[in-house]
Motif scaffolding. Structure first.
Motif, short mmCIF file in Angstrom:
data_model
loop_
_atom_site.label_atom_id
_atom_site.label_comp_id
_atom_site.label_asym_id
_atom_site.label_seq_id
_atom_site.Cartn_x
_atom_site.Cartn_y
_atom_site.Cartn_z
N ASP A 145 49.25 36.36 36.28
CA ASP A 145 48.12 35.40 36.40
C ASP A 145 46.83 36.03 36.32
O ASP A 145 45.73 35.54 35.80
CB ASP A 145 48.09 34.91 37.98
N ARG A 148 46.22 35.85 32.69
CA ARG A 148 45.84 34.56 31.92
C ARG A 148 44.40 34.22 32.00
O ARG A 148 44.10 33.32 31.18
CB ARG A 148 46.75 33.68 32.83
N GLY A 173 49.14 30.06 28.73
CA GLY A 173 48.12 30.97 28.40
C GLY A 173 48.42 32.16 27.87
O GLY A 173 47.88 33.44 27.43
N ILE A 174 49.85 32.50 27.86
CA ILE A 174 50.70 33.73 27.29
C ILE A 174 51.01 33.64 26.02
O ILE A 174 51.89 32.52 25.81
CB ILE A 174 51.65 34.33 28.28
#
Length: 250
Positions: A145, A148, A173-174
């Protein structure tokens, strides 16, 4: 010094610092510490103090000397975001990166809080790929997180050594996920289903999957050399690399 790399997902290594300290479960059998002790025994000057953290400003300019576009793994022998590396030294590293836009730089850390605080005040160079180690649920998964929310062009996870089933992951987002087992005499085994579960989640959530190695234990649960175990998962190699230009999701 920069050297050609045996790491399957990069081309060269660049170590402007060396040495580190153990932080989490993935550090228990650190390959870099083992190699540093070997280099110390060989008499290499940089490793005179073994794996003790050391800044090497004389190495900063090395990527500037290489014109050929190259993928560099930064600090294969250290953690660039170690708490004892000053911000001004990190600024010098980033200045080299910005000055060499022909190269791409892969930076991997276990120190996600320092990573996030550093880039909260500074832009991420466009040719940097930022990654965090995710070896287990307790130490590794919370790092995702933090990563991200950093606006890097490529954000990646290194699930190596993969020490357990990571469960359900949020990969939004990865862009890229590397999975591998542990190598070395004291390697801990990786169960094939742990790797398969990550692969499935990558496919479902749009992240690129790379299977790096089985390490010291094969898919059949038998101990043998890394080379003998190979790199195949379910009968094939998974060598996915992220696109060089990716959308930024924050």
């Amino acid at each position: 010094m920069t050297t050609s790399s045996r790491i399957e997902w990069t081309e060269q290594t660049w170590n402007p610092t060396i040495g580190c300290t153990k932080l989490s479960a993935g550090c228990k059998h650190c390959y870099a510490e083992t190699l540093a002790k070997r280099l110390q025994a060989m008499g290499l000057d940089a490793y005179r103090q073994g794996f003790r953290l050391k800044l090497l400003p004389e190495r900063l300019d090395e990527p500037r000397q290489r014109k050929k576009p190259t993928i560099y793994f930064v600090n294969s022998m250290s953690d660039l975001f170690h708490e004892r590396i000053p911000d001004d030294f990190l600024d010098s590293v980033m200045a080299v990166i910005r000055d060499t836009p022909q190269h791409r730089y892969q930076i991997l850390t276990k120190r996600h809080e320092r990573l996030r605080s550093y880039f909260a005040k500074r832009p991420v160079p466009g040719n940097v790929w930022l990654g965090v180690s995710v070896e287990n649920r307790r130490h590794g998964v919370p790092r995702i997180d933090a990563l991200r929310h950093i606006p890097a062009k490529i954000r990646f996870l290194s699930c190596e050594p993969l020490l357990e089933d990571l469960g359900e992951l949020d990969l939004s987002g990865i862009h890229w996920v590397i999975v591998g087992g542990e190598s070395g005499a004291k390697a801990r085994p990786m169960h094939p289903d742990w790797a398969r579960a990550i692969r499935t989640q990558c496919e479902d959530q749009g992240a690129t999957f790379f299977f790096k190695q089985w390490g010291g234990w094969g898919a059949d649960g038998k101990r043998r050399s890394k080379k003998a175990n190979g790199r195949e998962l379910d009968g094939r190699q998974w060598n996915g690399m992220p696109e060089t230009v990716a959308s930024v999701v924050v």
